[in-house]
Write an enzyme that holds these catalytic residues in place. Structure first.
Site, PDB file in Angstrom:
ATOM      1  N   TYR A   1      -3.710   2.245  15.961  1.00  0.00           N
ATOM      2  CA  TYR A   1      -2.455   2.256  16.725  1.00  0.00           C
ATOM      3  C   TYR A   1      -2.685   2.123  18.226  1.00  0.00           C
ATOM      4  O   TYR A   1      -1.955   1.439  18.918  1.00  0.00           O
ATOM      5  CB  TYR A   1      -1.669   3.548  16.437  1.00  0.00           C
ATOM      6  CG  TYR A   1      -1.143   3.578  15.025  1.00  0.00           C
ATOM      7  CD1 TYR A   1       0.087   3.015  14.711  1.00  0.00           C
ATOM      8  CD2 TYR A   1      -1.896   4.127  13.982  1.00  0.00           C
ATOM      9  CE1 TYR A   1       0.568   3.003  13.420  1.00  0.00           C
ATOM     10  CE2 TYR A   1      -1.420   4.121  12.676  1.00  0.00           C
ATOM     11  CZ  TYR A   1      -0.193   3.559  12.405  1.00  0.00           C
ATOM     12  OH  TYR A   1       0.273   3.534  11.110  1.00  0.00           O
TER      13      TYR A   1
ATOM     14  N   GLU B   1      -7.148   8.594   6.132  1.00  0.00           N
ATOM     15  CA  GLU B   1      -7.429   9.293   7.392  1.00  0.00           C
ATOM     16  C   GLU B   1      -7.876  10.748   7.195  1.00  0.00           C
ATOM     17  O   GLU B   1      -7.182  11.690   7.611  1.00  0.00           O
ATOM     18  CB  GLU B   1      -6.198   9.254   8.309  1.00  0.00           C
ATOM     19  CG  GLU B   1      -5.746   7.855   8.678  1.00  0.00           C
ATOM     20  CD  GLU B   1      -4.672   7.823   9.765  1.00  0.00           C
ATOM     21  OE1 GLU B   1      -4.210   8.907  10.174  1.00  0.00           O
ATOM     22  OE2 GLU B   1      -4.304   6.724  10.206  1.00  0.00           O
TER      23      GLU B   1
ATOM     24  N   GLU C   1      -3.245   0.011   8.211  1.00  0.00           N
ATOM     25  CA  GLU C   1      -2.041   0.406   8.956  1.00  0.00           C
ATOM     26  C   GLU C   1      -2.143  -0.130  10.375  1.00  0.00           C
ATOM     27  O   GLU C   1      -3.193  -0.018  11.012  1.00  0.00           O
ATOM     28  CB  GLU C   1      -1.903   1.939   9.075  1.00  0.00           C
ATOM     29  CG  GLU C   1      -1.436   2.639   7.837  1.00  0.00           C
ATOM     30  CD  GLU C   1      -1.306   4.157   8.021  1.00  0.00           C
ATOM     31  OE1 GLU C   1      -1.042   4.614   9.157  1.00  0.00           O
ATOM     32  OE2 GLU C   1      -1.484   4.864   7.020  1.00  0.00           O
TER      33      GLU C   1
ATOM     34  N   HIS D   1      -2.679  10.873   0.477  1.00  0.00           N
ATOM     35  CA  HIS D   1      -2.144  10.714   1.831  1.00  0.00           C
ATOM     36  C   HIS D   1      -1.527  12.065   2.213  1.00  0.00           C
ATOM     37  O   HIS D   1      -0.329  12.195   2.409  1.00  0.00           O
ATOM     38  CB  HIS D   1      -1.129   9.563   1.871  1.00  0.00           C
ATOM     39  CG  HIS D   1      -0.902   8.983   3.238  1.00  0.00           C
ATOM     40  ND1 HIS D   1      -1.034   7.626   3.514  1.00  0.00           N
ATOM     41  CD2 HIS D   1      -0.534   9.555   4.392  1.00  0.00           C
ATOM     42  CE1 HIS D   1      -0.742   7.403   4.791  1.00  0.00           C
ATOM     43  NE2 HIS D   1      -0.443   8.550   5.348  1.00  0.00           N
TER      44      HIS D   1
ATOM     45  N   ARG E   1       0.853  -1.184   0.000  1.00  0.00           N
ATOM     46  CA  ARG E   1       0.000   0.000   0.000  1.00  0.00           C
ATOM     47  C   ARG E   1       0.890   1.236   0.000  1.00  0.00           C
ATOM     48  O   ARG E   1       1.685   1.429   0.909  1.00  0.00           O
ATOM     49  CB  ARG E   1      -0.880  -0.010   1.248  1.00  0.00           C
ATOM     50  CG  ARG E   1      -1.676   1.259   1.474  1.00  0.00           C
ATOM     51  CD  ARG E   1      -2.526   1.162   2.750  1.00  0.00           C
ATOM     52  NE  ARG E   1      -3.332   2.341   2.917  1.00  0.00           N
ATOM     53  CZ  ARG E   1      -3.080   3.313   3.802  1.00  0.00           C
ATOM     54  NH1 ARG E   1      -2.058   3.223   4.609  1.00  0.00           N
ATOM     55  NH2 ARG E   1      -3.864   4.366   3.874  1.00  0.00           N
TER      56      ARG E   1
ATOM     57  N   ASN F   1      -7.132   1.992  10.070  1.00  0.00           N
ATOM     58  CA  ASN F   1      -5.810   2.189  10.674  1.00  0.00           C
ATOM     59  C   ASN F   1      -5.989   2.214  12.181  1.00  0.00           C
ATOM     60  O   ASN F   1      -6.839   2.956  12.694  1.00  0.00           O
ATOM     61  CB  ASN F   1      -5.188   3.514  10.228  1.00  0.00           C
ATOM     62  CG  ASN F   1      -4.812   3.519   8.755  1.00  0.00           C
ATOM     63  OD1 ASN F   1      -4.914   2.507   8.075  1.00  0.00           O
ATOM     64  ND2 ASN F   1      -4.373   4.662   8.268  1.00  0.00           N
TER      65      ASN F   1
HETATM   66  C1  FCB Z   1      -1.030   7.465  10.539  1.00  0.00           C
HETATM   67  C2  FCB Z   1      -0.625   7.942   9.162  1.00  0.00           C
HETATM   68  C3  FCB Z   1       0.711   7.416   8.690  1.00  0.00           C
HETATM   69  C4  FCB Z   1       1.716   7.351   9.808  1.00  0.00           C
HETATM   70  C5  FCB Z   1       1.134   6.666  11.015  1.00  0.00           C
HETATM   71  C6  FCB Z   1       2.105   6.528  12.172  1.00  0.00           C
HETATM   72  O1  FCB Z   1      -1.904   8.379  11.105  1.00  0.00           O
HETATM   73  O2  FCB Z   1      -1.595   7.569   8.220  1.00  0.00           O
HETATM   74  O3  FCB Z   1       1.136   8.203   7.622  1.00  0.00           O
HETATM   75  O4  FCB Z   1       2.195   8.616  10.100  1.00  0.00           O
HETATM   76  O5  FCB Z   1       0.008   7.352  11.462  1.00  0.00           O
END
Ligand code: FCB
Length: 472
Positions: free
Chosen positions: A297, A166, A371, A121, A77, A295
């Protein structure tokens, strides 16, 4: 059933974004994007870092494709740099820009790696920002034109397309808190930007469908926040509802259900009458999608006002301006437990809960983790190795969560590790390393980390290795 094994055909991938890796910022006709302008503005990006050179992927892409082949991924990607393909955001494409992406996609396909293209992006051509940027409706038309142009140029080799990455960040960090480009701090502009990004998505999907064969797949990637309330008090639960509306339902509402949620309109009524939302817009935004990109985290933990004012940090950078229009009083908390170098809590249950919720809310929508990953303070040790055991633990925990969600009936089709390489981490510059591959910036040298070998094992076996001390 083997609880470590993923379904046949599961997509194993890795991800990057153009401005974060390409460099070659003023080469072959590319013009500045808002991130060039922003990063060159003193005080905006840590250490004054810019994407001028980045990982120099624009020149080293052959080596990077070879690294991906070693990783054993079946998909990659990446994003197209809008100002490289269509400088200034208007008019015809630039041949050299297209040639770069054609050569890259050819090399990927020769290695059995499926190209998954993100159109946007975050690198809006600066000229479009000068004309008003995302708060202006016309930017959504420019984006649809660009989508059509990209599809015409690459549609013979790229089957899977993502409109936006995002949009929450583009709108609310770019125009609300100002910690991302273009760095504006106007809550109404942020809401307008969010709507016009949604509209841009809808128009772009229509443009893609018009240009591409019926077998092509269209999607969007959202950073769905897994929002939790600090306590069960009515005030905290309402704070979580408000943030969920701004972070998630602002996008999933129109995109997946064809309407903005009433509570979002009510919560922001003191700021704007939403007259930028015109008849027919939500129908234009509500296009059939082949999957939703997610995405993830870290989870988001909130509570009602604590009386503290002023500073806002929810993991994306510090600002005196809130990225949450009409909700600037809500407090953000760091969940207990270990954190990454970003200060983000490591919590795979957030991913599991998020996937289960998405299944409940949108039962027919296939999901793709576009992600997931972590920054740690990696270094090359005297033996020349990068032993990033914390990253391996992070990935293992989150992939286990994905596997459990699949077992619970959630239709997750694939997983893309963020990121292939250490890269330009937006406002944090090069200070945060997310790669499975270490980049020695002075030389550009690539050094696969221990996590790269670990991930190659996962992609080859389609299965997570047993962890010592783990009973299953
Ligand atoms: C996300 C972004 C990516 C990267 C990660 C850590 O928000 O899409 O580009 O910066 O965080």
């Amino acid at each position: 059933m083997d609880t470590n094994r993923f379904p046949q055909g599961f997509t194993w991938g890795t991800a990057t974004a153009a401005y974060q890796i390409e460099g070659a910022a003023s080469v072959d006709g590319r013009t500045p994007s808002i991130w060039d302008t922003y990063s060159h503005t003193p005080g905006r990006v840590r250490n004054g870092d810019t994407g001028d050179v980045a990982t120099d992927h624009y020149h080293r892409w052959r080596e990077d494709v070879a690294i991906m082949a070693d990783l054993g991924v079946s998909a990659y990607r990446f994003s197209l740099s809008w100002p490289r393909v269509q400088p200034t955001g208007r008019g015809p494409a630039v041949q050299k820009g297209l040639d770069f992406y054609r050569a890259l996609t050819d090399a990927l396909l020769e290695n059995g790696i499926e190209p998954v293209v993100t159109l946007y992006h975050w690198d809006l051509p600066q000229e479009l920002e000068d004309a008003g940027g995302w708060p202006e409706r016309v930017t959504s038309d420019r984006f649809a034109d660009y989508a059509a142009l990209a599809a015409r140029a690459l549609g013979d080799r790229v089957k899977t397309w993502t409109t936006l990455n995002e949009p929450w960040c583009s709108a609310f960090l770019g125009y609300g808190s100002g910690v991302h480009a273009p760095g504006r701090t106007d809550p109404v502009a942020a809401l307008r930007a969010a709507h016009h990004l949604n509209l841009a998505h809808g128009k772009a999907v229509q443009a893609l469908r018009a240009e591409l064969p019926a077998s092509a797949r269209a999607s969007i990637t959202l950073n769905i926040h897994h929002v939790r309330a600090l306590t069960e008090s009515a005030e905290d639960v309402d704070a979580a509802r408000r943030i969920d509306a701004l972070a998630n339902r602002m996008f999933t509402g129109p995109i997946l259900e064809g309407r903005y949620p009433q509570d979002l309109l009510d919560d922001t009524a003191g700021l704007t009458d939403w007259s930028f939302l015109r008849n027919g817009d939500t129908d234009a935004i509500h296009q059939p999608l082949d999957f939703l990109g997610v995405n993830y985290y870290t989870p988001t933990l909130v509570s009602a006002a604590t009386g503290e004012a002023g500073h806002h940090s929810d993991g994306h950078g510090m600002s005196d301006h809130s990225p949450w229009p009409g909700a600037g009083h809500i407090a953000f908390h760091r969940p207990a437990g270990s954190t990454t170098a970003m200060g983000w809590a490591v919590d795979p249950t957030g991913l599991y809960d998020l996937l289960v919720r998405l299944k409940a809310d949108f039962p027919a929508m296939p999901l793709m983790i576009t992600e997931n990953g972590a920054a740690f303070d990696d270094y090359v040790d005297p033996e020349g190795e990068v032993r990033d055991l914390e990253r391996i633990a992070y990935l293992h925990g989150h992939l286990s969560a994905v596997r459990r969600a699949i077992a619970a009936g959630v239709d997750v089709r694939g997983y893309f590790l963020w990121s292939l390489l250490d890269n330009f981490e937006w406002g944090y510059g090069y200070s945060k390393r997310f790669g499975a591959v270490f980049v020695d910036y002075p030389t550009g040298r690539r050094i696969p980390k221990a996590s790269a070998r670990w991930y190659a094992d996962v992609t080859r076996t389609g299965s997570l290795p047993e962890r010592r001390g783990e009973t299953g």
